[in-house]
Design a protein around this motif. Structure first.
Motif, PDB file in Angstrom:
ATOM      1  N   ILE A  37     -10.071  -1.964  -2.230  1.00  0.00           N
ATOM      2  CA  ILE A  37      -8.722  -2.327  -2.703  1.00  0.00           C
ATOM      3  C   ILE A  37      -8.842  -3.403  -3.781  1.00  0.00           C
ATOM      4  O   ILE A  37      -8.189  -3.326  -4.830  1.00  0.00           O
ATOM      5  CB  ILE A  37      -7.828  -2.790  -1.537  1.00  0.00           C
ATOM      6  CG1 ILE A  37      -7.541  -1.625  -0.586  1.00  0.00           C
ATOM      7  CG2 ILE A  37      -6.514  -3.379  -2.059  1.00  0.00           C
ATOM      8  CD1 ILE A  37      -6.858  -2.029   0.714  1.00  0.00           C
ATOM      9  N   LEU A  90      -1.458   0.558   1.109  1.00  0.00           N
ATOM     10  CA  LEU A  90      -2.894   0.316   1.300  1.00  0.00           C
ATOM     11  C   LEU A  90      -3.143  -0.944   2.114  1.00  0.00           C
ATOM     12  O   LEU A  90      -4.009  -0.965   2.992  1.00  0.00           O
ATOM     13  CB  LEU A  90      -3.598   0.213  -0.048  1.00  0.00           C
ATOM     14  CG  LEU A  90      -3.847   1.522  -0.771  1.00  0.00           C
ATOM     15  CD1 LEU A  90      -4.319   1.270  -2.198  1.00  0.00           C
ATOM     16  CD2 LEU A  90      -4.857   2.363  -0.017  1.00  0.00           C
ATOM     17  N   LEU A 136      -7.740   5.796  -1.362  1.00  0.00           N
ATOM     18  CA  LEU A 136      -8.490   5.034  -2.364  1.00  0.00           C
ATOM     19  C   LEU A 136      -9.309   5.952  -3.269  1.00  0.00           C
ATOM     20  O   LEU A 136      -9.411   5.718  -4.472  1.00  0.00           O
ATOM     21  CB  LEU A 136      -9.393   4.013  -1.673  1.00  0.00           C
ATOM     22  CG  LEU A 136      -8.663   2.798  -1.124  1.00  0.00           C
ATOM     23  CD1 LEU A 136      -9.570   2.004  -0.188  1.00  0.00           C
ATOM     24  CD2 LEU A 136      -8.140   1.923  -2.241  1.00  0.00           C
TER      25      LEU A 136
END
Length: 135
Positions: free
Chosen positions: A13, A39, A103
């Motif tokens: 992230i 996320l 991701l």
């Protein structure tokens, strides 16, 4: 897809958004919900599941001794801890898989490499021209 830990997810992230996780959490709170918020939520749930796994695993380890007698009261706690451990593992696996997939889909795609060009055939030699005109 490999199993990723909350630390690895946090690193991805941070790499994706180019900032530390703490800064991203502060930024996400000031923005309308979006992909970053999702996320960070996945990461938080994954981290909680990992802490829960450690706690319940240690709790079960205290119950299990080869020379220890378990009363019916302790057996019910043993079963409850086993159930909670299984739930935490399931949550961890789902969150890790989901976060990794998201991701991966958000990561910039590598630049396509141009197809290898076939080498051109060598040039054919030109016929020699004589200096004198031919008759």
């Amino acid at each position: 897809m490999p199993h990723l830990t909350s630390t690895e997810i946090a690193g991805r992230i941070e790499d994706l958004y180019g900032a530390p996780l703490a800064d991203l959490e502060t930024h996400a709170k000031a923005q309308p919900p979006g992909m970053l918020t999702a996320l960070l939520g996945m990461h938080g749930t994954l981290a909680l599941a990992e802490r829960s796994i450690l706690f319940h695993r240690d709790h079960l380890a205290r119950f299990i001794h080869t020379d220890r007698y378990l009363s019916s009261y302790e057996v019910s706690h043993l079963l409850d801890a086993s159930r909670r451990l299984a739930e935490a593992v399931a949550v961890r696996d789902v969150q890790a898989q989901s976060a990794a997939a998201v991701l991966q889909s958000l990561a910039p795609a590598p630049a396509p490499t141009p197809p290898a060009l076939a080498p051109s055939p060598p040039a054919q030699p030109l016929p020699a021209q004589s200096p004198a005109p031919s008759r």
